[in-house]
Design a protein around this motif. Structure first.
Motif, short mmCIF file in Angstrom:
data_model
loop_
_atom_site.label_atom_id
_atom_site.label_comp_id
_atom_site.label_asym_id
_atom_site.label_seq_id
_atom_site.Cartn_x
_atom_site.Cartn_y
_atom_site.Cartn_z
N ALA A 79 6.13 -5.04 -4.95
CA ALA A 79 6.14 -3.60 -4.71
C ALA A 79 6.54 -2.84 -5.98
CB ALA A 79 7.07 -3.24 -3.56
N CYS A 80 7.53 -3.35 -6.68
CA CYS A 80 7.95 -2.70 -7.94
C CYS A 80 6.86 -2.77 -8.99
CB CYS A 80 9.23 -3.34 -8.46
SG CYS A 80 10.69 -2.92 -7.51
N ILE A 81 6.25 -3.92 -9.15
CA ILE A 81 5.19 -4.08 -10.15
C ILE A 81 4.01 -3.17 -9.84
CG2 ILE A 81 3.44 -5.69 -11.02
CD1 ILE A 81 5.60 -7.88 -10.82
N LEU A 82 3.54 -3.18 -8.59
CA LEU A 82 2.41 -2.34 -8.22
C LEU A 82 2.75 -0.86 -8.27
CD1 LEU A 82 0.88 -4.41 -5.29
CD2 LEU A 82 -0.03 -4.11 -7.58
N GLY A 83 3.96 -0.50 -7.88
CA GLY A 83 4.39 0.90 -7.94
C GLY A 83 4.44 1.41 -9.37
N VAL A 84 5.04 0.64 -10.25
CA VAL A 84 5.12 1.06 -11.67
C VAL A 84 3.74 1.09 -12.30
CG1 VAL A 84 5.98 0.37 -13.94
CG2 VAL A 84 7.52 0.34 -11.98
N ALA A 85 2.94 0.08 -12.03
CA ALA A 85 1.58 0.05 -12.58
C ALA A 85 0.76 1.25 -12.10
CB ALA A 85 0.88 -1.25 -12.22
N SER A 86 0.87 1.59 -10.83
CA SER A 86 0.14 2.74 -10.29
C SER A 86 0.63 4.03 -10.92
CB SER A 86 0.34 2.82 -8.78
OG SER A 86 -0.12 1.67 -8.15
N TYR A 87 1.91 4.16 -11.08
CA TYR A 87 2.49 5.38 -11.66
C TYR A 87 2.04 5.53 -13.10
CZ TYR A 87 6.02 8.83 -12.87
OH TYR A 87 6.65 9.97 -13.28
N VAL A 88 2.13 4.46 -13.88
CA VAL A 88 1.73 4.50 -15.29
C VAL A 88 0.23 4.80 -15.41
CG1 VAL A 88 1.47 3.10 -17.37
CG2 VAL A 88 3.61 3.05 -16.09
N ILE A 141 0.84 -1.20 0.00
CA ILE A 141 0.00 0.00 0.00
C ILE A 141 0.87 1.25 0.00
CG2 ILE A 141 -1.66 1.34 1.37
CD1 ILE A 141 -2.82 -1.40 2.29
N ALA A 142 1.95 1.24 0.78
CA ALA A 142 2.87 2.39 0.82
C ALA A 142 3.53 2.60 -0.55
CB ALA A 142 3.93 2.18 1.89
N SER A 143 3.88 1.52 -1.23
CA SER A 143 4.47 1.65 -2.56
C SER A 143 3.49 2.27 -3.55
CB SER A 143 4.90 0.27 -3.08
OG SER A 143 5.91 -0.27 -2.29
N ILE A 144 2.24 1.85 -3.48
CA ILE A 144 1.22 2.39 -4.38
C ILE A 144 0.98 3.88 -4.09
CG2 ILE A 144 -1.25 2.29 -4.94
CD1 ILE A 144 -1.02 -0.78 -4.51
N ILE A 145 0.85 4.23 -2.82
CA ILE A 145 0.63 5.63 -2.44
C ILE A 145 1.80 6.51 -2.87
CG2 ILE A 145 0.44 7.20 -0.47
CD1 ILE A 145 -1.25 4.99 0.89
N SER A 146 3.01 6.01 -2.68
CA SER A 146 4.19 6.77 -3.07
C SER A 146 4.25 6.98 -4.58
CB SER A 146 5.44 6.04 -2.58
OG SER A 146 6.59 6.77 -2.89
N ALA A 147 3.96 5.95 -5.33
CA ALA A 147 3.98 6.06 -6.80
C ALA A 147 2.86 6.99 -7.29
CB ALA A 147 3.83 4.68 -7.43
N LEU A 148 1.67 6.86 -6.72
CA LEU A 148 0.56 7.73 -7.14
C LEU A 148 0.84 9.19 -6.81
CD1 LEU A 148 -2.58 5.61 -6.16
CD2 LEU A 148 -1.77 6.16 -8.46
N SER A 149 1.39 9.45 -5.64
CA SER A 149 1.67 10.85 -5.27
C SER A 149 2.76 11.43 -6.17
CB SER A 149 2.05 10.96 -3.81
OG SER A 149 3.27 10.32 -3.54
N SER A 150 3.74 10.62 -6.55
CA SER A 150 4.77 11.10 -7.48
C SER A 150 4.18 11.41 -8.85
CB SER A 150 5.87 10.05 -7.63
OG SER A 150 6.57 9.89 -6.43
N ALA A 151 3.29 10.55 -9.32
CA ALA A 151 2.66 10.77 -10.62
C ALA A 151 1.76 12.01 -10.61
CB ALA A 151 1.86 9.54 -11.02
#
Length: 115
Positions: free
Chosen positions: A103-112, A33-43
């Motif tokens: 974490a990498c997969i979910l982070g990149v997917a969320s960012y994209v 969840i932290a990885s997703i939130i971090s990626a979304l906030s960056s995007a």
């Protein structure tokens, strides 16, 4: 901190399958969840780069909320414990590598998705 505490109740949770009872699902969920939130906030910050107030809020969300939700020390302790208690089954390696890959997969997917 409250969300992380609630998620920690999932550690040791019986998933009705003895093959998966060794996985600390609470820590895994908190880190994902932290990885997703971090990626979304960056995007979001990148998408609205002209809004200085939004940059401050997204930085605070990423550093404060996602940072406190992620659990590096607990992740390391659980990985070490799995490696020490169950060395022949390689659960520590499965858990650490699986957590990082997820974490990498979910982070990149969320960012994209957010861009």
């Amino acid at each position: 901190a409250i969300l992380r505490w609630q998620l920690s109740k999932l550690n040791g949770y019986n998933v009705n399958n003895p093959k998966w009872e060794w996985v600390p699902f609470g820590t895994l969920a908190a880190n994902l969840i932290a990885s997703i939130i971090s990626a979304l906030s960056s995007a979001i910050e990148l998408r609205f780069e002209d809004d200085d107030l939004l940059k401050i809020w997204m930085g605070a969300l990423r550093t404060g909320f996602a940072g406190s939700l992620s659990t590096v020390s607990t992740f390391a302790a659980e990985t070490h414990g799995l490696m020490r208690l169950l060395p022949r089954k390689l659960y520590g390696y499965y858990y650490s590598i699986g957590s990082l890959v997820l974490a990498c997969i979910l982070g990149v997917a969320s960012y994209v998705w957010a861009i």
